[in-house]
Design a protein around this motif. Sequence first.
Motif, PDB file in Angstrom:
ATOM      1  N   THR A   1       0.806  -1.229   0.000  1.00 47.60           N
ATOM      2  CA  THR A   1       0.000   0.000   0.000  1.00 47.60           C
ATOM      3  C   THR A   1       0.835   1.275   0.000  1.00 47.60           C
ATOM      4  O   THR A   1       0.538   2.230  -0.714  1.00 47.60           O
TER       5      THR A   1
ATOM      6  N   ASN B   1      -8.725   1.001  11.802  1.00 50.98           N
ATOM      7  CA  ASN B   1      -8.660   1.830  10.604  1.00 50.98           C
ATOM      8  C   ASN B   1      -9.746   1.399   9.621  1.00 50.98           C
ATOM      9  O   ASN B   1      -9.728   0.276   9.123  1.00 50.98           O
TER      10      ASN B   1
ATOM     11  N   GLU C   1       0.295   1.151   6.341  1.00 55.52           N
ATOM     12  CA  GLU C   1      -0.305   1.051   7.668  1.00 55.52           C
ATOM     13  C   GLU C   1       0.717   0.712   8.753  1.00 55.52           C
ATOM     14  O   GLU C   1       0.354   0.647   9.929  1.00 55.52           O
ATOM     15  N   ARG C   2       1.942   0.487   8.398  1.00 57.17           N
ATOM     16  CA  ARG C   2       2.969   0.184   9.396  1.00 57.17           C
ATOM     17  C   ARG C   2       3.877   1.393   9.626  1.00 57.17           C
ATOM     18  O   ARG C   2       3.496   2.328  10.305  1.00 57.17           O
TER      19      ARG C   2
ATOM     20  N   LEU D   1       2.390   5.244   9.064  1.00 62.41           N
ATOM     21  CA  LEU D   1       1.355   5.650  10.012  1.00 62.41           C
ATOM     22  C   LEU D   1       1.859   5.559  11.454  1.00 62.41           C
ATOM     23  O   LEU D   1       1.478   6.382  12.299  1.00 62.41           O
TER      24      LEU D   1
END
Length: 259
Positions: free
Chosen positions: A107, A187, A210-211, A214
């Motif tokens: 992502t 999320n 997301e790691r 964020l």
Amino acid sequence: MKVVILAGGLGTRISEESHLKPKPMIGIGEYPIIWHIMKYYSQFGFNDFVICCGYKSFVIKEYFASYYLYQSDVIFDFADNNRMTLHNNVAEPWKVTLVETGTYTQTGGRIKKIQKYIGNEAFMLTYGDGVSNVDLNELLNCHKSSGAVATMTAIQPGGRFGVLEIEENGVISKFAEKSKEDGGWINGGFMVLEPEIFNYLDDDDQLVFERKPLEKLASESKLNAYKHYGFWQCMDTIRDKNYLESVWESGKAPWKIWK
């Protein structure tokens, strides 16, 4: 404001469908879920979409290349040099940019690859496999007032399984379905990002948004949450798809705010 949709993943948990098409192209009713997402954003005036393609991207490209045709009545006159005439054509007020971001890109890597299409402006971001009735105007206002680099919609999905209370002798003293209020916040997508977000991304295709990105924002107090208490549902499995189908067919889909 542009809306970026992550639509390139493999969708391995719904392989019954995704072996033929990318997950965002799996249908809810007669339309793919990405159409539902775009229609929802459009009702709030967001009509400029940047779609991060990857796995089986040709399916998405062919869909939008023929979208105008799909939505129209068509006459094919083979006796007149195969002339095609469109009638009752309905066009969406959309601008759609389809970007090849790689089949196996994560992502964060996908978002980095669309930077040149965003420019120096804030943008929306969401996943191509989830629908909601989140108020996008309130989400945007929440983001602007926070001063954060990123605001994500936080949801409480609730539990799918009953919760047991078991005594020491093994007797179940209580059984109850887990409510949303008992669960933590997660999320839910539907984010607003400032262009500074690209400073937290590099050109590593395996970067998971997301790691590290964020997590770093959170450690710097630059990650904001907009709590959404209404409807939200992702489509990870066939069970999820069947549920969304049943909601859509009921005629009371919470995300259907268009006529």
